[in-house]
Every structure is written in structure tokens, then in C-alpha cells.
Scaffold this active site. Sequence first.
Site, PDB file in Angstrom:
ATOM      1  N   MET B   7       0.862  -1.192   0.000  1.00 47.36           N
ATOM      2  CA  MET B   7       0.000   0.000   0.000  1.00 47.36           C
ATOM      3  C   MET B   7       0.892   1.234   0.000  1.00 47.36           C
ATOM      4  O   MET B   7       1.526   1.552   1.010  1.00 47.36           O
ATOM      5  CB  MET B   7      -0.930  -0.030   1.213  1.00 47.36           C
ATOM      6  CG  MET B   7      -1.693  -1.343   1.336  1.00 47.36           C
ATOM      7  SD  MET B   7      -2.995  -1.311   2.613  1.00 47.36           S
ATOM      8  CE  MET B   7      -4.431  -0.927   1.606  1.00 47.36           C
ATOM      9  N   GLY B  10       5.524   5.233  -3.015  1.00 45.07           N
ATOM     10  CA  GLY B  10       6.405   6.391  -2.993  1.00 45.07           C
ATOM     11  C   GLY B  10       7.849   5.919  -3.024  1.00 45.07           C
ATOM     12  O   GLY B  10       8.153   4.867  -3.601  1.00 45.07           O
ATOM     13  N   GLU B 126      10.022  -2.747  11.910  1.00 47.42           N
ATOM     14  CA  GLU B 126      11.460  -2.429  12.028  1.00 47.42           C
ATOM     15  C   GLU B 126      11.795  -1.125  11.316  1.00 47.42           C
ATOM     16  O   GLU B 126      12.572  -0.317  11.807  1.00 47.42           O
ATOM     17  CB  GLU B 126      12.288  -3.578  11.421  1.00 47.42           C
ATOM     18  CG  GLU B 126      13.783  -3.399  11.536  1.00 47.42           C
ATOM     19  CD  GLU B 126      14.323  -3.559  12.964  1.00 47.42           C
ATOM     20  OE1 GLU B 126      14.228  -4.672  13.521  1.00 47.42           O
ATOM     21  OE2 GLU B 126      14.853  -2.573  13.518  1.00 47.42           O
ATOM     22  N   VAL B 129      11.751   2.820  12.789  1.00 49.78           N
ATOM     23  CA  VAL B 129      12.786   3.496  13.588  1.00 49.78           C
ATOM     24  C   VAL B 129      14.145   3.161  13.010  1.00 49.78           C
ATOM     25  O   VAL B 129      14.480   2.006  12.859  1.00 49.78           O
ATOM     26  CB  VAL B 129      12.795   3.018  15.056  1.00 49.78           C
ATOM     27  CG1 VAL B 129      13.870   3.774  15.847  1.00 49.78           C
ATOM     28  CG2 VAL B 129      11.445   3.198  15.691  1.00 49.78           C
ATOM     29  N   ILE B 133      18.762   0.236   9.973  1.00 50.22           N
ATOM     30  CA  ILE B 133      19.535  -0.270  11.117  1.00 50.22           C
ATOM     31  C   ILE B 133      18.685  -1.253  11.909  1.00 50.22           C
ATOM     32  O   ILE B 133      17.594  -0.913  12.339  1.00 50.22           O
ATOM     33  CB  ILE B 133      19.934   0.848  12.093  1.00 50.22           C
ATOM     34  CG1 ILE B 133      20.481   2.073  11.384  1.00 50.22           C
ATOM     35  CG2 ILE B 133      20.951   0.324  13.101  1.00 50.22           C
ATOM     36  CD1 ILE B 133      20.647   3.256  12.317  1.00 50.22           C
ATOM     37  N   LYS B 202      10.027   8.238  17.170  1.00 47.52           N
ATOM     38  CA  LYS B 202      10.881   7.060  17.168  1.00 47.52           C
ATOM     39  C   LYS B 202      11.278   6.682  18.589  1.00 47.52           C
ATOM     40  O   LYS B 202      11.308   5.506  18.959  1.00 47.52           O
ATOM     41  CB  LYS B 202      12.124   7.319  16.310  1.00 47.52           C
ATOM     42  CG  LYS B 202      11.819   7.453  14.829  1.00 47.52           C
ATOM     43  CD  LYS B 202      12.992   8.082  14.084  1.00 47.52           C
ATOM     44  CE  LYS B 202      12.732   8.140  12.595  1.00 47.52           C
ATOM     45  NZ  LYS B 202      13.759   8.930  11.887  1.00 47.52           N
TER      46      LYS B 202
END
Lengths: 432, 432
Positions: B7, B10, B126, B129, B133, B202
Site C-alpha cells: 500500500m 512512494g 522495524e 525506527v 539499522i 521514534k
Amino acid sequence: MINIGIMGLGTVGTGVVELLENNRHVIAQRLGEEVNVKKILVRDLSKKRTPYAEGKLTLSADDILEDAEIDVVVELMGGEEPAKSYIKKALQNKKHVVTANKEVISKHGKELFELAEKSGVSLLFEASVGGGIPIIRPMKQCLAANRILKISGILNGTTNYILTQMQEKERNFEEALREAQRLGYAESDPSDDIKGFDAARKLAIISSIAFNTRITPDKVYVEGIERIELEDIKYAGELGYIIKLVASARKVGEREIEAIVAPVMLKQNHPLSAVRDVYNAILVEGDAVGKVMFFGQGAGKMPTASAVVADIMDAAREGRRRIYCTCYDELKVIDVGSSTSRFYIRLKAKDKPGVLSKISGAFGRNDISLHMVIQKDVKGDVAEIVMVTHQVPFRNLQKALDEIKDLQDVENVANVVRVEEAASDGVHGNHQ
Amino acid sequence: MINIGIMGLGTVGTGVVELLENNRHVIAQRLGEEVNVKKILVRDLSKKRTPYAEGKLTLSADDILEDAEIDVVVELMGGEEPAKSYIKKALQNKKHVVTANKEVISKHGKELFELAEKSGVSLLFEASVGGGIPIIRPMKQCLAANRILKISGILNGTTNYILTQMQEKERNFEEALREAQRLGYAESDPSDDIKGFDAARKLAIISSIAFNTRITPDKVYVEGIERIELEDIKYAGELGYIIKLVASARKVGEREIEAIVAPVMLKQNHPLSAVRDVYNAILVEGDAVGKVMFFGQGAGKMPTASAVVADIMDAAREGRRRIYCTCYDELKVIDVGSSTSRFYIRLKAKDKPGVLSKISGAFGRNDISLHMVIQKDVKGDVAEIVMVTHQVPFRNLQKALDEIKDLQDVENVANVVRVEEAASDGVHGNHQ
């Protein structure tokens, strides 16, 4: 409730028992059930143990391996045998296995992972590389969508501590080693660490994961830090570098890998240069994620226990679809002679006209161009000469050095250290 | 074969589609099955798209949410609605959800995780944030045996880039921001990043995980970098510090937490000081593992895609026992007035006898002792005074500054920046 059997009650075993007790509540909350240490295998019942071990000790491995109630076997004995045989039996008996044993995993991983897959159980080994630092699971899971281009790391705390002492306190190698032993950072026989073998085992494990191919420690080119002297540390500093024992592996061709443990001069702003003392770090470069680094305490009772208990929780938690060995490929580890690098050479030669010309001639004949030459420290009629080459194959350098050692006026080649290209991304320090 | 519906197409959506195609083989080998992008939701069919999206575009969310063949919904639209409603519907329809949406996760995590648990599916985030990483999974799994004492990080690439430019190139704030916008590191309206709101979201997510308690962005004290000027950067440098926008959360009592995003002066050898440019890092301190740090690119098309695809693979792989929300606790986030810190204050005052005495008096009355005072840069009769306090509660400082601002001879309080205690462990740099 999960029942576990722990094999071995040394430093790490004791740490695991203590951690399971001290953080019992937090662990149970996060896991959704309790972890019960049912049995602990030891070799000596008379030794003084943590009180948490009371009533659980046994001298018989089968008390654990043949107990149908035990779900997870935690192997913390170290060494190749009988650890390997116990792990095999546990897997055959359809018990999950958690281990910190880098020797067994690096040498016998293939056989054991195949057995785990056949039995439908987990074989987890986060603690075998980098102590408490999350490395194995991030690489296997979090970076699973990447083609790994390179991994490099500082994987041994003993040698990093020694090099840091030499760097920051200007202690010589022997003093720094004694200090490390005094603090418990080095064994009485420290060769495994000093000579790079410990780092090589760990590199074998993580590069197998990174490149999906089986790399065993014997395939890794290994050089330790035994020859590093204060002079090398000082010259490195003058040139803007820091000496680290670096374990690295990278793709050098479609199906070829280079795997090397050796002292390397890193630019002061290289991410790994900031890793000091007993700390370890691994820098991974993936084709999507770019550079990622994991840093922390690579060894020690509680950091290692942290990784072992996290694996125990995962073994308890993992459902039917596990991540098995992903070494589906068969890449070739190239001969180290073909690996290219820049090199620093420190040698002693008679301070006479023409000596430098003969030395340079040897380099030239072997297609080695020099980036820099420094002549220093004339003692009597003996000069110390420091040279840094451009990027050349290791075998060319070895040939040039063989010729140079034969020159009458050259007293000795004191040391040769690889020099890394600057990787200034991501880190403060000397500006480029 | 796993069928997924994406969905949003971009930057990140495109990166995910490209990564799934480019690394198709590696992904299939590691997962044990293929990942097929069945449908992609967009708002505009006429826009030019990556060729890999051909034949898969749809304007209808239900084409994905109601398709029984689709196992995993990947929400990459961003924003609160309709993303939140789509995620809810996907979870209700027993589809796994992978998202990068920090707004939705930080504000509505509780509701959504409960729904995921009820439906027996995964909700993975994941990528929300720290871009690529690995942070969430290491914290939830690898550090699961630890009580977390503190987390601190540089979580926003835009502001870190700007501060690095000011630090290294001596650009002023406006120039550095323009450069960031030119390079695509900052939006045309950069307030979300500059003002610290992005970092706050975050921090809310990772501190919820760290402390097993629900922390929402509104509970985080937020200060951005809008007031940082070159003078502050220079004074920091003189005093041996580097200014970073630090997001941190830590236990300050049995059941109390402090959660703050603010510019902080870090000692030059602090592990986070080495993190420059657009790079991010998170430093976690666990009671067993000690200090662990994760470093890498916190944003960007391919790093973020790396994290999203890893989550897709995990959703495909996870068996029945998932890691659900572990926010079982209810800790209190303290009022920021009670948080203690050292503070740097830069103010302008008339260069007259007695002024310093009045200023010091205001501090003294509020129980603030000064570590250092520097008077500089007298222009005409206006002096610039820089002060660093000892560790004091923020409310005491605020009261003292209110009094100081009222003093006749004080022109203005130009800036106030927190100063971190030195954490020299693990990093080279200025030696302690």
C-alpha cells in the site's frame, strides 16, 4: 514452562544461571512462560558453585540428553569434544540446542545444522561471536534481504585491550599483555587470542552467514598481533592511523571471497577506530542497507549470558518455521597471495648511500609503487626506514620482501602491517 | 509462495519493489520460498512508476485487504489515515502487516498490537525506527534477557546532517538547512525533523519496547535544533564537546522513566559523537549485556526497503509463537522539570561591574552551582557570557533563567543546551 539442561557451569554457565534467576520476572513476562533450569552437567561435584545450582547438578550427560522433559540443551562447556557429541545427541533427540561454542560451530556447523533441520529443532549460537552483541540474528534476519558485500570487525577483546593499552598508555606489548592477564582479559596461555585464532573462528562463522557459504577457520588467513611494537603504533599515529586486529571478509569476484584476520592500520575516522579496550564491533556492508555497525562487549560473563538466554527464549518461542543453515552456496576463498592491500613496512638498514635505491629496486621489480618513505632514527649507522605502498597483491609484497631481506645492508624487516583505505563515512575524526 | 500487497508506491514502496526484484534469488534461497508482489495500491494511475509495478496497480484498498490470497500487507503510505484503518482491517482479516509508519505505531500501537495478537498474526515495524539499522528485533529478541537501564540515540538524519555541516564546514544553520534540502535530506517544510518531532515518535516506539510500557510521543519532552547557532557549536568544541540532537530514555526510579529529545553537548569520545552526517545510532544499556550500539543509515530508499523486506520475510517465516506487544507494564514518565542535567547557557549582558554577581545570584537562589563561566566577545559594551552548571533539575534552571531574563543588564538568553556527563567507555578520542 520450558525446561532446560545446562552443560557446563564455568563462567558463562554461572552467568546464565544467575541471569535466569535475577531477571526471572522480566524473562517470564516477555516470553509468556517460565524458564526452569532442570539439570546442570558438571565434572566436579565438590567445587563451590552458585547457590542457584543447588539440587540440579549431575555428572551424567544422559541425565540431560535422555530426559524427555528437557526441551532445550544449553552447551557451555567449550572445546570440541565431548561438546560436539553432546550437541549431536541433543539434536538427534529432538531437543533445541543453544551454544556459545565457536570451535564446534565454526568447524562442524554444516553437519550439525543439517541434523537440526532433519530433527525440526533449533541450533542457536549468538553467543559464539561477539559475546552479548547482537550479530548473528541481525545478520540472518534483519539483513536477510541484502547481498552482503563486506564484513569487517574487531572480534577479540583480549587483543583490542592490548592494542588500546599500547596506543593510549604507551605500554609495550609485554606490559600490556601482563596487564590484560592481571585483569582477566587474557588467559595464562594467551596464544589463541594473540595469534588471531579466536578471531578467525568467529570470522568463519559470521562470513558463512554473510555469504551463504561454508567457511571454516582453516580457510581464513591468520596473522596475530605478536609482532606489533610501540614503534609501529607511533608511526601509525603520525600517519593518522590506528592499529587494530581486523577480521574481514568480502566478495572479490562473482564467486570468490577473501577472508583475513590481520593487524590493519585504520584511518582515525574509520568507524572501527573508535572501538577501544575490550569492546568489539562488526561493520557490515549490504547492497541495500549500506553500512551497519554493531558494537558492544564481545566477551565476559554477563554479556555472553545475555546472548545465551536470549537464544533460550528464542528456542522456546520459535514455531515450526525456523531459520536453518543458509549456506546453500559454494564460494571459493581465494589464496591470500591474491588479496590486495596497501602495506606499511618497517625495516632497519645501514645508513649508507644506495641502500634506499636497492630497497626501492626490489619493490619496483615486483610491480610495487611506494606511496611514502620515511627514514628515521639513525642509531649509530643503522637507520629505521618506514614505507607505505600503494594497493598491491600480497604475493608481490612477499616476493619483494624476500629480496630485501637478502640485501647485505638490510639488518631486518621488523614488521609489515596492512593499511586500510580510508572509510570516512559516518564517523567524526580527522576530516578528509 | 508468499503473496504480498503493497500500500503506497512512494520512495520506500518503490525501493521495496526494486529490492524484491533485484535480490529475488537471494531472498528466495534464504526464505525457502518466493515472495510475489500481487497488488500495489496507489492514488494516481497516471504517474510514472518503476516497470516492476506494471500490471499490479490498483486504486482500491479492498483489492488488497479483501484478497484471501494475500498473506502480508505492507503499509508504506505514511500518515495517520487512512493508513491506520487499512492496518486495522488487514489485521482483522488475519493478514500479517509490515509497516514503516512511525506515526501510527507510536500513537496507536497498543490498539493495533492487541488486534494482531487476537488475530494471531504479526505486526512488524522495524523500518519505523532507524531506517535500515536493525534495532527493533535486536531489542525485542537479542536483548530480551536484559533489564534496559537507558537508551539514547541519534534518530534523525536531517538534523544530524545539519549539525555535522555546522560542525565540520562551519556553515550557519540556514546554510546547512538549505544544503540538506538541496541534497534531499530535508523536506521543503522541515519542521517535523528540525523541531524534534520525528525523533520523538521514534523514541516513543523504542522506549516502549525497552521499558515494556506504553510511551506515546506526547509524553516525550521535545526540543529541536532551531536555536543552535555556530557560536554554540564553537563553544562546545572549545570545551571538548560536540552538539547532537539526542533522543534518550532511562529509568530514574523503580517505576519512573524520563524521555527527552533535545540538543545535548556530548564529550568528543562519547560513542554517539562519532556518528556524523545522515547516519543514526542507538546506544542501549542493559543490565547484563552492558552497552551495545547499533549504527547505520537511518533513512533513505534502499536502507528502509532493506528493513521492510526483512520484516516481510519474518512475517512469512514466523510460526505460531510470535512476539507480541510486550508493553505489560505501566511506568510513569516523569515531568521534564524533575529531570536533571548539566546545562550550558549562553547569554548577552552589559559588560558592567556587578552583572556577573547578579546572574550568579539568580543561580545560587535556585540551588544551581556553576562548573564554569567564560566571558567573551565584548562588542561595544555587550559581553557574551557562557556558563556550564553542575547537575541540576530542569525546573530549577528554568526558574533561574526567568529571573535572569528580568535583570536590567541582561540583553537576552541566547541559548540553553543540555550537557551530558562524559561516557568515555569504548571509544577513542580525548582521553579521560
